[in-house]
Each structure stands twice: as C-alpha cells, then as structure tokens.
Scaffold this active site. Structure first.
Site, PDB file in Angstrom:
ATOM      1  N   ARG A 173       0.834  -1.204   0.000  1.00  0.00           N
ATOM      2  CA  ARG A 173       0.000   0.000   0.000  1.00  0.00           C
ATOM      3  C   ARG A 173       0.875   1.264   0.000  1.00  0.00           C
ATOM      4  NH1 ARG A 173      -5.175  -0.138   2.249  1.00  0.00           N
ATOM      5  NH2 ARG A 173      -4.804   1.704   3.510  1.00  0.00           N
ATOM      6  N   ARG A 177       9.806   5.715  -3.249  1.00  0.00           N
ATOM      7  CA  ARG A 177      10.127   6.646  -4.344  1.00  0.00           C
ATOM      8  C   ARG A 177      11.548   7.129  -4.253  1.00  0.00           C
ATOM      9  NH1 ARG A 177       5.691   9.980  -2.536  1.00  0.00           N
ATOM     10  NH2 ARG A 177       3.805   9.092  -3.492  1.00  0.00           N
ATOM     11  N   ARG A 250      -8.849  -6.803  13.536  1.00  0.00           N
ATOM     12  CA  ARG A 250      -7.965  -6.046  14.397  1.00  0.00           C
ATOM     13  C   ARG A 250      -8.751  -4.836  14.870  1.00  0.00           C
ATOM     14  NH1 ARG A 250      -4.082  -7.098  17.738  1.00  0.00           N
ATOM     15  NH2 ARG A 250      -2.521  -5.452  17.849  1.00  0.00           N
ATOM     16  N   ARG A 281      -0.007   5.946  16.239  1.00  0.00           N
ATOM     17  CA  ARG A 281       0.079   7.294  15.691  1.00  0.00           C
ATOM     18  C   ARG A 281      -0.630   8.291  16.584  1.00  0.00           C
ATOM     19  NH1 ARG A 281      -2.649   5.390   9.866  1.00  0.00           N
ATOM     20  NH2 ARG A 281      -4.247   4.116  10.806  1.00  0.00           N
ATOM     21  N   GLU A 301      -3.724   6.597  18.838  1.00  0.00           N
ATOM     22  CA  GLU A 301      -4.381   5.392  18.303  1.00  0.00           C
ATOM     23  C   GLU A 301      -3.624   4.150  18.791  1.00  0.00           C
ATOM     24  OE1 GLU A 301      -5.449   6.022  14.136  1.00  0.00           O
ATOM     25  OE2 GLU A 301      -4.996   3.917  13.760  1.00  0.00           O
ATOM     26  N   TYR A 349      -9.815  -5.247   3.007  1.00  0.00           N
ATOM     27  CA  TYR A 349      -9.129  -4.065   3.497  1.00  0.00           C
ATOM     28  C   TYR A 349      -9.349  -2.945   2.479  1.00  0.00           C
ATOM     29  CZ  TYR A 349      -5.064  -1.669   5.722  1.00  0.00           C
ATOM     30  OH  TYR A 349      -4.215  -0.810   6.384  1.00  0.00           O
ATOM     31  N   ASP A 351     -10.245   0.757   0.986  1.00  0.00           N
ATOM     32  CA  ASP A 351     -10.241   2.188   1.267  1.00  0.00           C
ATOM     33  C   ASP A 351     -11.590   2.764   0.853  1.00  0.00           C
ATOM     34  OD1 ASP A 351      -7.816   2.712   2.503  1.00  0.00           O
ATOM     35  OD2 ASP A 351      -6.736   2.674   0.614  1.00  0.00           O
TER      36      ASP A 351
HETATM   37  P1  FAD Z   1     -18.338   0.978   7.888  1.00  0.00           P
HETATM   38  O1  FAD Z   1     -17.931   2.392   7.782  1.00  0.00           O
HETATM   39  O2  FAD Z   1     -17.702   0.110   8.925  1.00  0.00           O
HETATM   40  O3  FAD Z   1     -19.918   0.944   8.063  1.00  0.00           O
HETATM   41  C1  FAD Z   1     -20.615  -0.191   8.455  1.00  0.00           C
HETATM   42  C2  FAD Z   1     -21.760   0.284   9.338  1.00  0.00           C
HETATM   43  O4  FAD Z   1     -22.616  -0.831   9.603  1.00  0.00           O
HETATM   44  C3  FAD Z   1     -21.296   0.801  10.697  1.00  0.00           C
HETATM   45  O5  FAD Z   1     -21.784   2.107  10.905  1.00  0.00           O
HETATM   46  C4  FAD Z   1     -21.897  -0.189  11.691  1.00  0.00           C
HETATM   47  O6  FAD Z   1     -22.302   0.416  12.900  1.00  0.00           O
HETATM   48  C5  FAD Z   1     -23.106  -0.725  10.913  1.00  0.00           C
HETATM   49  N1  FAD Z   1     -23.531  -2.039  11.346  1.00  0.00           N
HETATM   50  C6  FAD Z   1     -22.810  -3.160  11.440  1.00  0.00           C
HETATM   51  N2  FAD Z   1     -23.550  -4.177  11.908  1.00  0.00           N
HETATM   52  C7  FAD Z   1     -24.800  -3.685  12.114  1.00  0.00           C
HETATM   53  C8  FAD Z   1     -26.009  -4.241  12.609  1.00  0.00           C
HETATM   54  N3  FAD Z   1     -26.074  -5.513  13.015  1.00  0.00           N
HETATM   55  N4  FAD Z   1     -27.093  -3.448  12.693  1.00  0.00           N
HETATM   56  C9  FAD Z   1     -27.044  -2.147  12.321  1.00  0.00           C
HETATM   57  N5  FAD Z   1     -25.916  -1.561  11.852  1.00  0.00           N
HETATM   58  C10 FAD Z   1     -24.801  -2.327  11.749  1.00  0.00           C
HETATM   59  N6  FAD Z   1      -9.957   4.721   3.841  1.00  0.00           N
HETATM   60  C11 FAD Z   1      -9.406   5.665   3.033  1.00  0.00           C
HETATM   61  O7  FAD Z   1      -9.759   5.751   1.850  1.00  0.00           O
HETATM   62  N7  FAD Z   1      -8.472   6.546   3.517  1.00  0.00           N
HETATM   63  C12 FAD Z   1      -8.055   6.518   4.803  1.00  0.00           C
HETATM   64  O8  FAD Z   1      -7.215   7.332   5.208  1.00  0.00           O
HETATM   65  C13 FAD Z   1      -8.614   5.532   5.675  1.00  0.00           C
HETATM   66  N8  FAD Z   1      -8.219   5.464   6.953  1.00  0.00           N
HETATM   67  C14 FAD Z   1      -8.780   4.525   7.771  1.00  0.00           C
HETATM   68  C15 FAD Z   1      -8.356   4.482   9.102  1.00  0.00           C
HETATM   69  C16 FAD Z   1      -8.903   3.548   9.973  1.00  0.00           C
HETATM   70  C17 FAD Z   1      -8.437   3.520  11.392  1.00  0.00           C
HETATM   71  C18 FAD Z   1      -9.890   2.635   9.493  1.00  0.00           C
HETATM   72  C19 FAD Z   1     -10.485   1.618  10.421  1.00  0.00           C
HETATM   73  C20 FAD Z   1     -10.308   2.663   8.178  1.00  0.00           C
HETATM   74  C21 FAD Z   1      -9.750   3.604   7.296  1.00  0.00           C
HETATM   75  N9  FAD Z   1     -10.155   3.698   5.958  1.00  0.00           N
HETATM   76  C22 FAD Z   1      -9.586   4.641   5.136  1.00  0.00           C
HETATM   77  C23 FAD Z   1     -11.161   2.769   5.412  1.00  0.00           C
HETATM   78  C24 FAD Z   1     -12.581   3.324   5.464  1.00  0.00           C
HETATM   79  O9  FAD Z   1     -12.951   3.578   6.799  1.00  0.00           O
HETATM   80  C25 FAD Z   1     -13.524   2.270   4.872  1.00  0.00           C
HETATM   81  O10 FAD Z   1     -13.127   1.909   3.581  1.00  0.00           O
HETATM   82  C26 FAD Z   1     -14.997   2.688   4.816  1.00  0.00           C
HETATM   83  O11 FAD Z   1     -15.357   3.555   5.838  1.00  0.00           O
HETATM   84  C27 FAD Z   1     -15.841   1.437   4.873  1.00  0.00           C
HETATM   85  O12 FAD Z   1     -17.211   1.730   4.719  1.00  0.00           O
HETATM   86  P2  FAD Z   1     -18.257   0.562   4.983  1.00  0.00           P
HETATM   87  O13 FAD Z   1     -19.591   1.140   4.682  1.00  0.00           O
HETATM   88  O14 FAD Z   1     -17.842  -0.665   4.275  1.00  0.00           O
HETATM   89  O15 FAD Z   1     -18.108   0.189   6.524  1.00  0.00           O
HETATM   90  N1  UDP Z   2       3.469   0.897   7.859  1.00  0.00           N
HETATM   91  C1  UDP Z   2       4.688   0.888   8.490  1.00  0.00           C
HETATM   92  N2  UDP Z   2       5.169   2.043   9.013  1.00  0.00           N
HETATM   93  C2  UDP Z   2       4.479   3.203   8.949  1.00  0.00           C
HETATM   94  C3  UDP Z   2       3.231   3.220   8.289  1.00  0.00           C
HETATM   95  C4  UDP Z   2       2.746   2.044   7.769  1.00  0.00           C
HETATM   96  O1  UDP Z   2       5.306  -0.153   8.581  1.00  0.00           O
HETATM   97  O2  UDP Z   2       4.986   4.227   9.464  1.00  0.00           O
HETATM   98  C5  UDP Z   2       2.956  -0.378   7.314  1.00  0.00           C
HETATM   99  C6  UDP Z   2       2.121  -1.148   8.335  1.00  0.00           C
HETATM  100  O3  UDP Z   2       2.343  -2.531   8.114  1.00  0.00           O
HETATM  101  C7  UDP Z   2       0.710  -0.774   7.940  1.00  0.00           C
HETATM  102  C8  UDP Z   2       0.829  -0.713   6.424  1.00  0.00           C
HETATM  103  O4  UDP Z   2       2.131  -0.155   6.202  1.00  0.00           O
HETATM  104  O5  UDP Z   2      -0.232  -1.736   8.366  1.00  0.00           O
HETATM  105  C9  UDP Z   2      -0.242   0.103   5.727  1.00  0.00           C
HETATM  106  O6  UDP Z   2      -0.203   1.412   6.223  1.00  0.00           O
HETATM  107  P1  UDP Z   2      -1.408   2.419   6.064  1.00  0.00           P
HETATM  108  O7  UDP Z   2      -0.969   3.752   6.560  1.00  0.00           O
HETATM  109  O8  UDP Z   2      -1.900   2.314   4.677  1.00  0.00           O
HETATM  110  O9  UDP Z   2      -2.453   1.784   7.078  1.00  0.00           O
HETATM  111  P2  UDP Z   2      -3.921   2.252   7.540  1.00  0.00           P
HETATM  112  O10 UDP Z   2      -3.988   3.752   7.366  1.00  0.00           O
HETATM  113  O11 UDP Z   2      -4.888   1.495   6.680  1.00  0.00           O
HETATM  114  O12 UDP Z   2      -3.981   1.843   8.965  1.00  0.00           O
END
Ligand code: FAD
Ligand code: UDP
Length: 367
Positions: A173, A177, A250, A281, A301, A349, A351
C-alpha cells in the site's frame, strides 16, 4: 403483502449510504439503519472545539479513478489536503512514505543512485527472490535500515502478529520513491471534504429515511419484513450465526484530548514506529482542514486484539481467515434477497474510494 420499502440497508457507512443514494435516484425507497448512535460508519466526524475530529481514525480520501472523484465532488467540495505523515523512531523524525527525504535522513545520501546502492547493499545477502510475507516484501523493497526503524515495530504492534506471519500486500500500500516527494499516496486525486465527512454522508442520505441505535440482529425478522431486499454491510460471519466460526479482526482504541495550545505537532499524522511506544500514531485533527482554532484536539491510536464488543476495524486477511470468509461467501450466494457489501461483509481491506466503487457497481448491476 406489499412491503413498505424496496431496500432495508443495514449500516450507514459509505457502502450503505452510496447504495441508498443510487437506489433513491432510480426511484426506489430505502430505510437505512445503524446500530451506532450516528450515521456514516467509520468516516464519521465529531465536532470538538469547532474541529472535525475523525472519531474512527484518520481518513484521507484518495483515488486514481476520475469517475469516483467526480462522484464525491458532485456531493461535497474537497480541500487540497495531501497526506504526508512523519515517522518518529525513538525521538528522531523521518519523512514518509519512503522517499529521498527519508533516505537522506537515514544515510545522508543525496542522489537516487546513492540511495539505490545503499538499499542494494542491504538486501544482496538476503536472497529473497519471491517475497512470501510482509517482512520479506519490505526487506526486498527498502532494505534492513528502513525495515527495522520504520516498518517492523509499527507493523507488529499494528497487527499484533509477527511481520513474517502477515501478507505481503499490506506493505505494498505504501509507495517507495526515489524523488523528494512526501505525498503518502500515488493517486491523482486527494483531499478531505470541506466541513468534514459528515457533509458527504448527509448529501448521500439526503431525503432518505434513517434510524440510529438499532441493531439489525435484535429484531431481524421484523426488519426483513419492512423491505423487499436487504443490503447488509455488517459482519458476514454474524449474519450467518457464526456457522463456521468467527472471522478475526484487528481493533483500535482511541484516546482523544483537548490541548490548550494552537499547534501540538505541526502535522495531522505522526507515526510512532518503534515497538515500545504503545500507540501507532498521534492525530492532530485541525491540520486535516488547515484549522486555526485557539485550541487543538489530538488522538492517540492504540492497536488492540479484537474481541466481541470491540469495533472490528480491520479484516485480518491471512490464509485461515480468507479461507473461512470464502465459506461464508459461498453461503451468501443462496441469499437471493440480500446484497452483501463493504469492508465487513466483503471482508476486504477496502479504502473509501474502493468501497464507493463497490457500492456503485452493485447498485448499477442490481437495481
Ligand atoms: P463501515 O464504515 O464500517 O460501516 C458499516 C456500518 O454498519 C457501521 O456504521 C456499523 O455500525 C453498521 N452495522 C454493522 N452491523 C450492524 C447491525 N447488526 N445493525 C445495524 N448496523 C450495523 N480509507 C481511506 O480511503 N483513507 C483513509 O485514510 C482511511 N483510513 C482509515 C483508518 C482507519 C483507522 C480505518 C479503520 C479505516 C480507514 N479507511 C480509510 C477505510 C474506510 O474507513 C472504509 O473503507 C470505509 O469507511 C468502509 O465503509 P463501509 O460502509 O464498508 O463500513
Ligand atoms: N506501515 C509501516 N510504518 C508506517 C506506516 C505504515 O510499517 O509508518 C505499514 C504497516 O504494516 C501498515 C501498512 O504499512 O499496516 C499500511 O499502512 P497504512 O498507513 O496504509 O495503514 P492504515 O492507514 O490502513 O492503517
């Protein structure tokens, strides 16, 4: 019996919200339910000290797909935020992703050729031809110094597993560069919705009936009776009553505080890449939107093992879990009235842009 809605949508994250929006456009009626006390799933922002706090971790929108970029921009305006996290390894700072700035900070090398030679020196005796896990993949891309200072500790605390037990794709991911470019993403388009992600969700769900604080599983039959079809975005193993066992995830714990300073760390994201610091972070939310509020809000976090009752943030896409998911996927094919989608139901996984693409495709194929 005539059901009241065409679609019951379980989950108001991006998948459910995009699907509902598309269904409405085609004249269908939807009811969106969510068990949380707000809409938006993991992109939800909470306003604290007039700052949009990314309640479920840093969310930066990025995509290479012009269609997806145009789609979200038709709903809300985006700012010019470019993600350039900084890594703190035992008190020293390094630029991310791995680029000429990082190589200069590590080794004092100034040209791409010097950097490539340095990496080559560090990988030549490793004999990795076909990387089969995250450690081998990382070592073969960037050598030992970057791996041991910026990857191994962060990765092993993030995932709670040895880097040798993790799939190689996770590290792919991140760009590597040989230019002085700290942009974390290679995509053409990137930004944060001006005014926060809730604006995007509000625009998607405009005119659609929604209910929060309701868990589908507490009253499944009643909810099903309300609509012709169900769009399910929760955990697929839970949907099938854990018939084959539980999928693993996780989880994360977020510790958020208000600080009486206007600028705590000078950057939205600082990663702590050593294994000993318990968090991965620190986010300083105002910097996502170039805020100039008097105070600041920061979030640490902490990665955690997932157990029932905690939020399932990341699917663990190792072989055992992927095999188990495949069994549930087979079962899902028999549910002709149910559409499974999103990070939890597809166990991917994803985005944000990928979730949106998946929801748009399902909506266009199935509605
Ligand atoms: P979710 O957003 O998980 O929505 C699912 C919903 O279903 C939830 O609100 C939940 O409450 C509801 N639900 C589940 N079960 C039930 C039930 N039984 N009854 C009623 N409701 C229910 N993506 C990026 O592009 N850029 C980023 O920088 C980025 N950073 C991230 C950082 C973190 C820490 C995490 C965890 C994810 C990140 N993502 C990022 C990914 C992004 O959050 C997801 O791709 C996206 O939000 C997923 O949308 P979703 O609708 O699939 O799931
Ligand atoms: N990663 C790392 N060092 C960093 C940032 C990321 O080793 O400083 C690795 C780590 O394994 C992580 C993966 O790169 O799970 C993907 O990072 P990303 O920032 O895309 O993770 P997310 O935002 O989805 O948690």
């Amino acid at each position: 019996m005539n059901k009241k809605f065409d679609y019951l949508i379980v989950g108001s994250g991006l998948f459910g919200s995009v699907f509902a929006h598309e269904a409405k456009k085609k004249g269908k009626t939807c009811l969106v339910i969510d068990k949380r006390n707000h809409l938006g799933g993991n992109v939800y922002c909470e306003k604290i000290e007039d700052i949009n706090v990314h309640k479920y971790g840093a969310h930066i929108f990025h995509t290479n797909d012009k269609k997806i970029w145009d789609y979200v921009n038709s709903l809300v305006e985006f700012n010019r935020y470019t993600n350039s996290p900084v890594a703190n390894y035992k008190g020293k700072l390094y630029n991310l992703p791995f680029n000429m700035n990082t190589f200069y900070q590590l080794w004092g090398v100034k040209t791409p050729e010097e950097a490539k030679n340095k990496i080559q020196e560090q990988i030549q005796d490793l004999n990795i031809t076909n990387p089969s896990n995250l450690e081998e993949q990382a070592l073969s891309l960037v050598g030992k110094d970057v791996y041991f200072k910026l990857i191994k500790g962060y990765t092993e605390k993030q995932w709670g597993r040895k880097a040798t037990d993790l799939p190689a794709f996770i590290i792919k991911r991140l760009p590597v560069r040989f230019t002085y470019d700290n942009n974390y993403f290679n995509d053409n388009y990137q930004g944060i919705p001006i005014g926060g992600y809730n604006k995007l969700i509000d625009a998607l769900l405009d005119g659609i009936e929604t209910l929060t604080d309701v868990d589908y599983f507490e009253n499944r039959e009643d909810w099903n009776a309300k609509a012709d079809k169900v769009v399910f975005t929760g955990r697929i193993d839970e949907y099938f009553g854990f018939k084959y066992g539980k999928l693993n995830y996780r989880s994360l714990k977020f510790e958020t505080e208000i600080l009486a300073t206007d600028n705590f760390q000078g950057n939205a994201v600082v990663n702590y890449t050593d294994f000993e610091t318990p968090y991965t972070r620190i986010l300083e939310h105002k910097h996502f939107e170039f805020g100039n509020q008097k105070k600041t809000v920061v979030t640490k976090e902490y990665p955690q093992e997932w157990e029932e009752g905690k939020e399932p943030y990341y699917p663990v896409n190792d072989k055992d879990n992927n095999d188990l998911f495949d069994k549930y996927k087979e079962l899902s094919k028999n549910e002709s009235n149910v559409i499974f989608g999103g990070r939890l139901a597809e166990y991917k996984y994803y985005d944000m842009h990928q979730v949106i693409a998946s929801a748009l495709k399902k909506a266009s194929d199935l509605i």
